[in-house]
Design an enzyme around this catalytic site. Structure first.
Site, PDB file in Angstrom:
ATOM      1  N   THR A 252      38.030 -59.184 -51.863  1.00 16.35           N
ATOM      2  CA  THR A 252      38.157 -58.954 -53.306  1.00 16.35           C
ATOM      3  C   THR A 252      39.625 -59.076 -53.701  1.00 16.35           C
ATOM      4  O   THR A 252      40.479 -58.407 -53.125  1.00 16.35           O
ATOM      5  CB  THR A 252      37.616 -57.567 -53.684  1.00 16.35           C
ATOM      6  OG1 THR A 252      36.238 -57.526 -53.322  1.00 16.35           O
ATOM      7  CG2 THR A 252      37.735 -57.307 -55.171  1.00 16.35           C
TER       8      THR A 252
ATOM      9  N   TYR B 267      38.825 -54.762 -48.871  1.00 17.53           N
ATOM     10  CA  TYR B 267      40.000 -54.541 -49.713  1.00 17.53           C
ATOM     11  C   TYR B 267      41.193 -54.588 -48.780  1.00 17.53           C
ATOM     12  O   TYR B 267      41.135 -54.042 -47.663  1.00 17.53           O
ATOM     13  CB  TYR B 267      39.936 -53.171 -50.381  1.00 17.53           C
ATOM     14  CG  TYR B 267      39.127 -53.159 -51.656  1.00 17.53           C
ATOM     15  CD1 TYR B 267      39.394 -54.064 -52.678  1.00 17.53           C
ATOM     16  CD2 TYR B 267      38.102 -52.249 -51.839  1.00 17.53           C
ATOM     17  CE1 TYR B 267      38.657 -54.053 -53.854  1.00 17.53           C
ATOM     18  CE2 TYR B 267      37.353 -52.225 -53.013  1.00 17.53           C
ATOM     19  CZ  TYR B 267      37.649 -53.138 -54.009  1.00 17.53           C
ATOM     20  OH  TYR B 267      36.917 -53.136 -55.168  1.00 17.53           O
TER      21      TYR B 267
ATOM     22  N   LYS C 216      36.437 -63.120 -53.980  1.00 17.94           N
ATOM     23  CA  LYS C 216      35.788 -62.558 -55.172  1.00 17.94           C
ATOM     24  C   LYS C 216      36.846 -62.093 -56.173  1.00 17.94           C
ATOM     25  O   LYS C 216      37.832 -61.465 -55.784  1.00 17.94           O
ATOM     26  CB  LYS C 216      34.909 -61.372 -54.740  1.00 17.94           C
ATOM     27  CG  LYS C 216      34.189 -60.686 -55.870  1.00 17.94           C
ATOM     28  CD  LYS C 216      33.111 -59.756 -55.329  1.00 17.94           C
ATOM     29  CE  LYS C 216      32.463 -58.980 -56.449  1.00 17.94           C
ATOM     30  NZ  LYS C 216      33.332 -57.928 -56.984  1.00 17.94           N
TER      31      LYS C 216
ATOM     32  N   HIS D 225      35.164 -58.287 -62.129  1.00 21.93           N
ATOM     33  CA  HIS D 225      34.875 -56.977 -61.539  1.00 21.93           C
ATOM     34  C   HIS D 225      33.989 -56.146 -62.497  1.00 21.93           C
ATOM     35  O   HIS D 225      34.183 -54.942 -62.659  1.00 21.93           O
ATOM     36  CB  HIS D 225      36.180 -56.236 -61.236  1.00 21.93           C
ATOM     37  CG  HIS D 225      36.132 -55.400 -60.000  1.00 21.93           C
ATOM     38  ND1 HIS D 225      36.692 -55.775 -58.819  1.00 21.93           N
ATOM     39  CD2 HIS D 225      35.576 -54.192 -59.753  1.00 21.93           C
ATOM     40  CE1 HIS D 225      36.507 -54.839 -57.906  1.00 21.93           C
ATOM     41  NE2 HIS D 225      35.813 -53.870 -58.455  1.00 21.93           N
TER      42      HIS D 225
ATOM     43  N   SER E 185      30.534 -52.545 -49.358  1.00 20.95           N
ATOM     44  CA  SER E 185      31.894 -52.358 -49.853  1.00 20.95           C
ATOM     45  C   SER E 185      32.752 -51.601 -48.837  1.00 20.95           C
ATOM     46  O   SER E 185      32.245 -50.724 -48.130  1.00 20.95           O
ATOM     47  CB  SER E 185      31.820 -51.548 -51.154  1.00 20.95           C
ATOM     48  OG  SER E 185      33.087 -51.050 -51.513  1.00 20.95           O
TER      49      SER E 185
HETATM   50  C1  GLV Z   1      35.713 -50.494 -57.199  1.00 14.19           C
HETATM   51  O1  GLV Z   1      35.456 -51.560 -56.736  1.00 14.19           O
HETATM   52  C2  GLV Z   1      35.507 -50.133 -58.563  1.00 14.19           C
HETATM   53  O2  GLV Z   1      35.308 -51.006 -59.418  1.00 14.19           O
HETATM   54  O3  GLV Z   1      35.548 -48.923 -58.826  1.00 14.19           O
END
Ligand code: GLV
Length: 389
Positions: A156, A130, A252, A276, A107
């Protein structure tokens, strides 16, 4: 040593070992947590067709995801703050994944940096991006992932702003945790975790601290997302980022057939049907319910993966039999990591693999490629009759 037979055993051990604030971070959905709950309960509605007297020798769960061979159709999803669940968590999870033969995705919001994970692993991992207001920083991040030989870029799309998870606000979530009377009391019961954390220098957001200025509180995920994430991200910008990456690009956070078609247009190699983990738009459909309409729209033209709600090998089987080319796990491996470090991630993968393999056999199938809707019993109105507009 307790006998661990399923992912929930790992979750229970994890709850005992890791500070409450990080357990809560994992185990939360946004607002009422309806979508978070339905991600798992909707899987339960699908049943399997038992078949007998089929030669079940020579089975294999091996397949591929974005052209890369995988030991089973599972990738480790990007999870923020993984290095707070266990010291050096991203490195440990990446090592467990590479030994098992499944992809690990780092990530942007990781504790161990891209370079650090690359230095401590042998096989390429995937990098999740991100998008930030600071385009130069994004370009640098992409270049860092390229230099680290990451073999896929995951963008994402469902977190331009952060969904509200009540517990994170109440707990004052931060990396490292801020010492308040409440956290001190809780940390005092987490000695194993604390001693390991003291033995590592990796306790801050490794891809951020030292790489970007202008964040009011570099230990706060909320401050970082509010100040830096790009709320203006649109398909044109996604396309520009896609074009900066030579290898496979995975988008995603797709939950709607129209967005799946847009993903196709910008040249994505795969999409991940995901809400998510129920952490963003509460009230959205579970991923497994959204999957069929997305497969109908684009399934013959792009690889479709599923994330959100996978807690067992049977869930993997259901998603793949429905048509997903692969699945992604977040919580399922984080439980293992928090409970037992690298060994716990390996244990989680072994559990999922065994459940998948045995269930496949009992459905009368020997290979991933043989799984189709014929092995499933799907309630007639599973997708729901919804009216839009
Ligand atoms: C980050 O991706 C979260 O869901 O906190």
């Amino acid at each position: 040593m307790p006998v661990i037979t399923n992912i929930d055993d790992l979750r229970r051990l994890y709850a005992r070992r890791v500070p409450r604030m990080f357990y809560d971070y994992t185990e939360s959905g946004s607002w009422t947590e309806q979508t978070f709950r339905e991600n798992t309960t909707d899987f339960e509605q699908i049943r399997l067709r038992q078949r007998v007297a089929v030669d079940m020798q020579g089975r294999s769960t091996a397949t591929s995801m974005v052209g890369q061979e995988v030991a089973m159709p599972v990738a480790l999803a990007p999870v923020g703050l993984t290095g707070m669940q266990h010291a050096d968590g991203e490195i440990k999870a990446a090592r467990a994944a590479e030994r098992f033969g499944v992809p690990f995705t780092l990530s942007t919001m990781s504790i161990c940096s891209i370079e650090d994970v690359a230095a401590h692993t042998e096989r390429p991992f995937w990098f999740q991006l991100y998008t930030m207001k600071d385009e130069d920083y994004v370009r640098r991040l992409i270049a860092r992932a390229r230099d680290a030989k990451c073999s896929a870029l995951v963008i994402t799309l469902d977190l331009q702003i952060l969904g509200q998870r009540h517990k994170d606000i109440k707990n004052g979530l931060s990396a490292p945790p801020k010492l308040t009377p409440k956290t001190i009391l809780n940390l005092a019961t987490k000695w194993g975790w604390g001693l390991e954390m003291l033995s590592t220098r990796r306790r801050q957001f490794g891809n951020i601290v030292g790489h970007v200025d202008g964040i009011s509180d570099p230990s706060s995920l909320m401050a970082w997302t509010n100040e830096q994430f790009d709320p203006s991200l649109d398909w044109e910008k996604v396309k520009k980022i896609r074009d900066q990456w030579d290898g496979p690009v995975i988008l995603k956070g797709i939950l709607d057939a129209e967005d799946a078609k847009a993903a196709l247009k910008v040249g994505a190699d795969a999409i991940v049907v995901s809400n998510h983990g129920g952490r963003q738009l509460d009230g959205a459909l579970s991923s497994i319910r959204a999957l069929p309409s997305i497969l109908d729209a684009v399934g013959d033209r792009i690889e479709v993966h599923l994330d959100s709600g996978i807690r067992s090998g049977q869930d993997i089987l259901k998603a793949v039999a429905m048509g997903a080319k692969g699945t992604w796990i977040g919580r399922a491996y984080i439980y293992g990591l928090g409970a037992m470090g690298q060994q716990g991630v390996t244990r989680a993968l072994e559990l999922l693999h065994k459940e998948l393999d045995v269930s496949m056999a009992l459905c009368g199938r020997r290979r991933i490629g043989e799984l189709d809707r014929d092995v499933l019993l799907i309630p007639r109105d599973f997708e729901g009759t919804w009216q839009t507009g």
